[in-house]
Design an enzyme around this catalytic site. Structure first.
Site, mmCIF file in Angstrom:
data_model
loop_
_atom_site.group_PDB
_atom_site.id
_atom_site.type_symbol
_atom_site.label_atom_id
_atom_site.label_comp_id
_atom_site.label_asym_id
_atom_site.label_seq_id
_atom_site.Cartn_x
_atom_site.Cartn_y
_atom_site.Cartn_z
ATOM 1 N N HIS A 1 -0.752 20.757 -0.730
ATOM 2 C CA HIS A 1 0.415 21.424 -0.932
ATOM 3 C C HIS A 1 1.605 20.151 -1.212
ATOM 4 C CE1 HIS A 1 3.969 23.606 -0.360
ATOM 5 N NE2 HIS A 1 4.551 22.835 0.224
ATOM 6 N N CYS B 1 2.048 25.938 -6.119
ATOM 7 C CA CYS B 1 3.091 25.304 -5.536
ATOM 8 C C CYS B 1 3.237 23.544 -6.408
ATOM 9 C CB CYS B 1 2.857 24.781 -4.271
ATOM 10 S SG CYS B 1 1.361 24.136 -3.765
#
Length: 240
Positions: A98, A176
């Protein structure tokens, strides 16, 4: 034979220098790294380099970062591990990561949810606790500098939120890391390292993979809090 400064530096001390900005090796020791500038093989006067051009590839490629101009703010990519297997697979350039973009003291990231509004949310930079228990901060990568003010950055986030809606999250083409890539390009015209989002391309061979991911991966804790606040603000007021 007389050698150029580049080759002399390589033989005297350059060999011990690491290459923390290399996209191929995300397992670095330093928590903050600098992206390398492309190596330019101009103005070499060394006979060895002339006779054996392949030695150019052994020269250190890391350059000192240019200082920011007045009014510019640094743009930093913060990368997090999302699964314990990263400790075994990240060395091969594949991991479950992430990422968020830190600028003007805030970190911006993107996650999925079932609603037709932005999935972009804000956290304290490098605070893995705001993301959830399974997130572990890995490293920060200096991307560049931006001329955008804090107010302009927030307006840009709002505009990007129209593209990166919660209901448009997709593991392969709108995750993301796609958001942080678009955000960095808009802020300073520099992209994120390729290894950060390599899993998206690998997972294209496994179409059902997104359905197997835990909800916490797609909707981090900070985004869940943002959704709750949005729900309260959009609900009609109850008469007192």
């Amino acid at each position: 034979m007389r050698r150029c400064d580049a080759c002399r530096n390589r033989s005297e001390g350059g060999a011990s220098e690491g290459r923390p900005g290399d996209d191929r090796d995300p397992l670095i020791n330093s928590p903050i790294i600098l992206q390398e500038e492309p190596h330019e093989n101009r103005n070499f006067s060394c006979g060895i380099c002339t006779m054996f051009p392949s030695c150019i590839s052994l020269l250190p490629r890391r350059n000192e970062p240019r200082p920011p101009r007045p009014g510019q703010a640094p743009v930093v990519l913060n990368v997090y591990d999302m699964y314990w297997t990263n400790w075994y697979t990240a060395g091969a350039g594949v991991g479950v990561f992430h990422s968020g973009v830190q600028v003007h003291g805030s970190e911006w990231a993107y996650g999925g949810h079932p609603y037709a509004f932005t999935g972009v949310f804000e956290i304290t930079p490098r605070d893995e606790r705001e993301l959830g228990e399974q997130f572990r901060f890995r490293q920060s990568v200096h991307i560049g500098y931006t001329d955008f003010s804090e107010e302009e950055v927030r307006r840009l986030v709002t505009e990007l939120g129209k593209q990166f809606r919660g209901d448009r999250y997709h593991l392969m083409n709108n995750n993301c890391n796609h958001f942080t890539s678009a955000f960095c390009l808009a802020l300073c015209d520099h992209d994120i390292p390729s290894w950060v989002n390599r899993l998206a391309y690998v997972s294209s061979c496994v179409p059902f993979l997104q359905r197997c991911l835990p909800k916490e991966w797609l909707t981090p804790a900070a985004l869940q809090h943002s959704l709750a606040a949005h729900s309260r603000s959009s609900s009609p007021n109850t008469p007192q």
